[in-house]
Write a protein that holds these residues in place. Structure first.
Motif, short mmCIF file in Angstrom:
data_model
loop_
_atom_site.label_atom_id
_atom_site.label_comp_id
_atom_site.label_asym_id
_atom_site.label_seq_id
_atom_site.Cartn_x
_atom_site.Cartn_y
_atom_site.Cartn_z
N GLU A 7 15.00 74.84 79.58
CA GLU A 7 14.99 75.69 80.77
C GLU A 7 16.31 76.46 80.90
O GLU A 7 16.33 77.63 81.29
N GLU A 10 16.32 79.35 78.41
CA GLU A 10 15.47 80.45 78.86
C GLU A 10 16.16 81.26 79.95
O GLU A 10 16.13 82.49 79.95
N ARG A 11 16.80 80.56 80.90
CA ARG A 11 17.46 81.25 82.01
C ARG A 11 18.64 82.08 81.50
O ARG A 11 18.88 83.20 81.98
N GLU A 16 18.59 77.22 72.22
CA GLU A 16 18.87 75.85 72.65
C GLU A 16 20.11 75.30 71.97
O GLU A 16 20.87 74.52 72.55
#
Length: 331
Positions: A7, A10-11, A16
């Motif tokens: 998350e 993505e933000r 990752e």
């Protein structure tokens, strides 16, 4: 919903792997990208695991046993929680302190304790604290806070320290009492000066009977301040630290006088070794056991992302009467 690195990535609009490098504070990430990831973590409420990491204790004057004792107690209180205390000796507000913090923030640190470091100096450069806040690395202050940052601060009640020393000497019969204080702009020293003047005024003493001389927190500083105070006719000295009290001893002896026969001396800090000087030093002991435990409790809570009380928490000191104080000779 538990927030993970997926998350956050993505933000922030990154991979990752990049998020992982930021979380573990590894090199190879630009400042702009790191800032974007840190911002995403803050917005999403990502909880960074910190167990088993280092807590830096930044402190000056390790030659002074007081700071060594406090640092050891903090380290011992952190150990049961899987945190490892590491002492970083640095002059308050100097470039070495900033370099320590920058390096620790870059390579990974769970938290930082400022033990009478730049947090004691009025108008200290906030860059050091800004670096930690930007990385979401918690920090705690001992005997001084942080301008612009709402971090926990654990302090000895300095006005009470002054009151205890003055009350003891006044009860013995001293009416001309001098304060050998730390430098101006040092928060504990400034508060002790204010407490000393309040305590003397409350007892009806004139300003001329309560002189204050500001000097460094060293034996030499205590000697210089005491030499000046003796010229003003004091019969007792309140020293801002135990090391300054040793300097007071030296100044008294060099004037051909004796402690406590001619001049009484009260120190401040409560280093155990002061019980073995000649004469043993009467001192106001800082509650270092309680301070160290509360520092550790605050750090453990912060690195676990739990709320802790903000603002300053004051701890009461204790007067320890030994052989360096006695009634004035004229009595």
């Amino acid at each position: 919903m538990k927030i993970g690195i997926v998350e956050v990535a993505e933000r922030a609009g990154v991979s990752e792997a990049t998020v992982s490098r930021v979380i573990n504070r590894r090199a190879g990430v630009s400042a702009k990208t790191r800032e974007a990831v840190e911002r995403a973590m803050a917005e999403l409420g990502y909880e960074r695991s910190t167990r088993g990491q280092i807590v830096a204790v930044i402190t000056p004057w390790l030659s002074n046993p007081f700071f060594t004792d406090v640092a050891e107690l903090i380290e011992a209180a952190l150990a049961p929680h899987g945190l490892k205390g590491v002492v970083c000796p640095a002059l308050p507000g100097g470039i070495q302190e900033r370099e320590f913090v920058n390096a620790l923030a870059e390579h990974g640190v769970a938290g930082v304790v400022f033990l009478s470091a730049s947090n004691t100096i009025e108008g200290a450069d906030p860059e050091t604290y800004d670096v930690l806040a930007a990385r979401r690395i918690p920090f705690v202050g001992v005997n001084g806070g942080f301008e612009g940052h709402d971090a926990p601060v654990l302090s000895t009640d300095d006005p009470m320290s002054a009151e205890l020393a003055v009350d003891h000497l006044w009860t013995l019969g001293h009416r001309r009492i001098g304060l050998a204080s730390g430098p101006s702009g040092n928060r504990p020293a400034d508060r002790r000066v204010e407490g000393f003047r309040t305590a003397m005024t409350r007892r009806g003493a004139a300003d001329s009977d309560a002189p204050v001389v500001r000097q460094h927190y060293t034996i030499e500083g205590g000697q210089s301040a005491t030499s000046e105070l003796l010229k003003r006719g004091v019969t007792a000295i309140v020293a801002a630290s135990d090391f300054m009290a040793l300097g007071a001893y030296r100044a008294v002896l060099r004037e051909g006088l004796s402690v406590p026969g001619d001049v009484s001396v009260v120190g401040h800090d409560g280093s155990t070794i002061m019980e073995f000087v000649d004469p043993p030093l009467t001192t106001v002991r800082q509650p270092i056991d309680r301070l160290a435990k509360e520092v550790a409790r605050s750090i453990v809570a912060l690195v676990s992302n739990r709320d802790v009380p903000r603002g300053e928490l004051l701890f009461s000191p204790e007067l320890v009467v030994r052989g360096s104080t006695a009634p004035p000779r004229r009595a």
